[in-house]
Design a protein around this motif. Structure first.
Motif, short mmCIF file in Angstrom:
data_model
loop_
_atom_site.label_atom_id
_atom_site.label_comp_id
_atom_site.label_asym_id
_atom_site.label_seq_id
_atom_site.Cartn_x
_atom_site.Cartn_y
_atom_site.Cartn_z
N ALA A 93 -3.46 19.82 -36.66
CA ALA A 93 -3.75 19.15 -37.93
C ALA A 93 -4.11 17.68 -37.74
CB ALA A 93 -2.55 19.28 -38.87
N GLY A 94 -4.09 17.22 -36.49
CA GLY A 94 -4.50 15.85 -36.22
C GLY A 94 -3.44 14.80 -36.45
N HIS A 95 -2.17 15.20 -36.43
CA HIS A 95 -1.09 14.24 -36.67
C HIS A 95 -0.76 13.39 -35.44
CE1 HIS A 95 0.69 16.40 -40.45
NE2 HIS A 95 -0.62 16.21 -40.51
N TYR A 96 -1.24 13.82 -34.27
CA TYR A 96 -1.01 13.01 -33.07
C TYR A 96 -2.05 13.31 -32.01
CZ TYR A 96 1.43 17.13 -31.06
OH TYR A 96 1.76 18.38 -30.61
N MET A 97 -2.11 12.41 -31.04
CA MET A 97 -3.01 12.53 -29.89
C MET A 97 -2.16 12.43 -28.64
SD MET A 97 -6.41 12.68 -29.36
CE MET A 97 -7.60 12.43 -28.03
N ALA A 123 0.83 -1.21 0.00
CA ALA A 123 0.00 0.00 0.00
C ALA A 123 0.86 1.25 0.00
CB ALA A 123 -0.93 0.00 1.21
N LEU A 124 1.92 1.24 0.81
CA LEU A 124 2.83 2.39 0.85
C LEU A 124 3.54 2.57 -0.49
CD1 LEU A 124 4.19 4.63 2.45
CD2 LEU A 124 5.89 2.96 3.24
N GLU A 125 3.94 1.46 -1.10
CA GLU A 125 4.60 1.53 -2.41
C GLU A 125 3.65 2.09 -3.47
OE1 GLU A 125 7.01 -1.48 -5.47
OE2 GLU A 125 6.14 -2.24 -3.60
N PHE A 126 2.37 1.68 -3.41
CA PHE A 126 1.37 2.19 -4.35
C PHE A 126 1.16 3.69 -4.17
CE2 PHE A 126 -3.11 3.39 -4.94
CZ PHE A 126 -3.24 3.19 -6.31
N ILE A 127 1.06 4.13 -2.91
CA ILE A 127 0.84 5.55 -2.63
C ILE A 127 2.02 6.39 -3.13
CG2 ILE A 127 0.64 7.25 -0.78
CD1 ILE A 127 -0.87 5.06 0.82
N GLU A 128 3.23 5.90 -2.88
CA GLU A 128 4.41 6.64 -3.32
C GLU A 128 4.50 6.70 -4.85
OE1 GLU A 128 7.54 4.56 -1.37
OE2 GLU A 128 7.39 5.74 0.49
N ALA A 129 4.18 5.58 -5.50
CA ALA A 129 4.21 5.53 -6.97
C ALA A 129 3.15 6.45 -7.57
CB ALA A 129 4.00 4.10 -7.46
N SER A 130 2.01 6.57 -6.88
CA SER A 130 0.92 7.41 -7.38
C SER A 130 1.27 8.89 -7.36
CB SER A 130 -0.35 7.18 -6.55
OG SER A 130 -0.82 5.85 -6.71
N GLU A 131 2.23 9.26 -6.51
CA GLU A 131 2.61 10.67 -6.41
C GLU A 131 3.62 11.08 -7.48
OE1 GLU A 131 1.26 12.74 -4.43
OE2 GLU A 131 0.24 11.49 -2.95
N LYS A 132 4.21 10.11 -8.15
CA LYS A 132 5.23 10.43 -9.14
C LYS A 132 4.59 10.88 -10.46
CE LYS A 132 8.54 7.09 -7.24
NZ LYS A 132 9.31 5.84 -7.50
N PRO A 133 5.09 11.95 -11.07
CA PRO A 133 4.53 12.39 -12.35
C PRO A 133 4.77 11.37 -13.45
CG PRO A 133 6.54 13.61 -11.82
CD PRO A 133 6.20 12.81 -10.60
N ARG A 134 3.82 11.22 -14.33
CA ARG A 134 3.93 10.28 -15.44
C ARG A 134 4.61 10.94 -16.64
NH1 ARG A 134 2.61 7.70 -11.62
NH2 ARG A 134 0.94 6.14 -11.47
N PRO A 135 5.29 10.17 -17.48
CA PRO A 135 5.91 10.74 -18.69
C PRO A 135 4.84 11.29 -19.63
CG PRO A 135 6.63 8.46 -18.31
CD PRO A 135 5.53 8.71 -17.36
N VAL A 136 5.20 12.32 -20.36
CA VAL A 136 4.31 12.86 -21.40
C VAL A 136 4.54 12.05 -22.67
CG1 VAL A 136 3.72 14.87 -22.80
CG2 VAL A 136 4.36 15.16 -20.39
N THR A 137 3.50 11.44 -23.18
CA THR A 137 3.61 10.63 -24.39
C THR A 137 2.52 10.99 -25.39
OG1 THR A 137 2.29 8.88 -23.33
CG2 THR A 137 4.69 8.66 -23.23
N ILE A 138 2.82 10.77 -26.66
CA ILE A 138 1.84 11.03 -27.71
C ILE A 138 1.78 9.82 -28.64
CG2 ILE A 138 2.20 13.53 -27.63
CD1 ILE A 138 3.91 13.31 -30.15
N ARG A 139 0.65 9.67 -29.30
CA ARG A 139 0.48 8.58 -30.26
C ARG A 139 0.36 9.16 -31.67
NH1 ARG A 139 -3.72 7.04 -32.87
NH2 ARG A 139 -5.16 8.10 -31.45
N THR A 140 1.20 8.71 -32.56
CA THR A 140 1.15 9.14 -33.95
C THR A 140 -0.16 8.69 -34.59
OG1 THR A 140 3.55 8.84 -34.09
CG2 THR A 140 2.34 9.10 -36.17
N ASN A 141 -0.83 9.60 -35.27
CA ASN A 141 -2.04 9.25 -36.01
C ASN A 141 -1.64 8.76 -37.40
OD1 ASN A 141 -4.56 8.98 -37.15
ND2 ASN A 141 -4.90 11.18 -37.38
N THR A 142 -1.61 7.46 -37.57
CA THR A 142 -1.13 6.88 -38.84
C THR A 142 -2.10 7.07 -39.99
OG1 THR A 142 -1.99 4.72 -38.14
CG2 THR A 142 0.33 5.19 -37.69
N LEU A 143 -3.27 7.63 -39.72
CA LEU A 143 -4.18 8.00 -40.81
C LEU A 143 -3.65 9.22 -41.56
CD1 LEU A 143 -7.69 7.64 -39.10
CD2 LEU A 143 -6.63 6.06 -40.74
N LYS A 144 -2.75 9.98 -40.91
CA LYS A 144 -2.28 11.23 -41.51
C LYS A 144 -0.76 11.32 -41.68
CE LYS A 144 -6.06 14.39 -40.51
NZ LYS A 144 -6.39 15.77 -40.14
#
Length: 223
Positions: free
Chosen positions: A73-77, A7-28
């Motif tokens: 232009a919708g190239h990523y999300m 539980a302590l490990e979960f709480i500590e992990a929850s406080e850490k900022p997550r990486p910023v990631t994007i997904r390429t829109n392969t339709l464009k």
């Protein structure tokens, strides 16, 4: 559910900022082309190459990553990398009939459309009517043409329509897994909320199963 140490490990992990990631829109576009365009705008990034052919991790950006010409232009999300996984597991194919039962704001929905090559039928449903405009906007920005937007209670789908080859259910939850993005969840959610979501999730999952056809050529899949 957890031991005190877990539980302590979960709480500590929850406080850490997550990486910023994007997904390429392969339709464009393609990931390499998108990466080159963003690098030219002084964006520091790396491909998420071990398991994704579409993801990019953003380290620093001279401009807001949600306001670049490529984004508009919708190239990523902008999406967490973990949200790519349900669609990869769903493995939607061109020409199939697919249901995204709780689709707003459209990150996974547009990913499904890209995997389908914009062919077939994609029913994008959301129970919250106020979220439909953002869903419609995101799908239009990314050039999704195979989607039908619907406002319905997901639990009613076996009665409304069925026969889907694939069903994706990102069921409503308490938000306890995204405390790093919204710390207020810690104070706003309690055990009653967990119980309520648990029952709703069970009902939606049963409806998702009943909406999927086992006679699909590739076998009915629910994620």
């Amino acid at each position: 559910l957890f031991s005190p140490a877990e539980a302590l490990e979960f709480i500590e992990a929850s406080e850490k900022p997550r990486p910023v990631t994007i997904r390429t829109n392969t339709l464009k576009t393609r990931r390499r082309e998108l990466a080159q365009a963003l690098i030219s705008r002084n964006v520091s990034l790396d491909p998420i190459s071990k398991w994704s052919s579409e993801g990019l991790q953003i380290y620093e950006s001279a401009v807001p990553i949600g306001a670049t010409p490529e984004y508009l232009a919708g190239h990523y999300m902008i999406q967490s990398a973990s949200s790519f996984l349900p669609v990869l597991a769903l493995d939607p194919q061109p020409g199939q009939r697919v249901l995204d039962m709780a689709s707003a704001p459209g990150g996974k929905t547009s990913h499904i459309a890209a995997r389908m090559g914009n062919s077939g039928t994609l029913v994008a449903n959301d129970f919250n009517k106020q979220r439909l405009p953002s869903l419609a906007s995101n799908l239009a920005r990314q050039g999704v043409r195979c989607a039908i937007l619907l406002h319905a209670d997901g639990r009613e789908f076996p009665r409304l329509m069925g026969g889907f080859d694939r069903v994706l259910l990102d069921a409503p939850c308490t938000g306890l897994g995204v405390i790093s993005k919204d710390p207020a969840v810690k104070a706003e959610k309690g055990f009653t909320d967990v119980q309520r979501c648990q029952q709703l999730q069970k009902e939606l999952l049963l409806a998702a199963i009943d909406s999927c056809t086992a006679n699909s050529a590739g076998g009915g899949i629910v994620v």
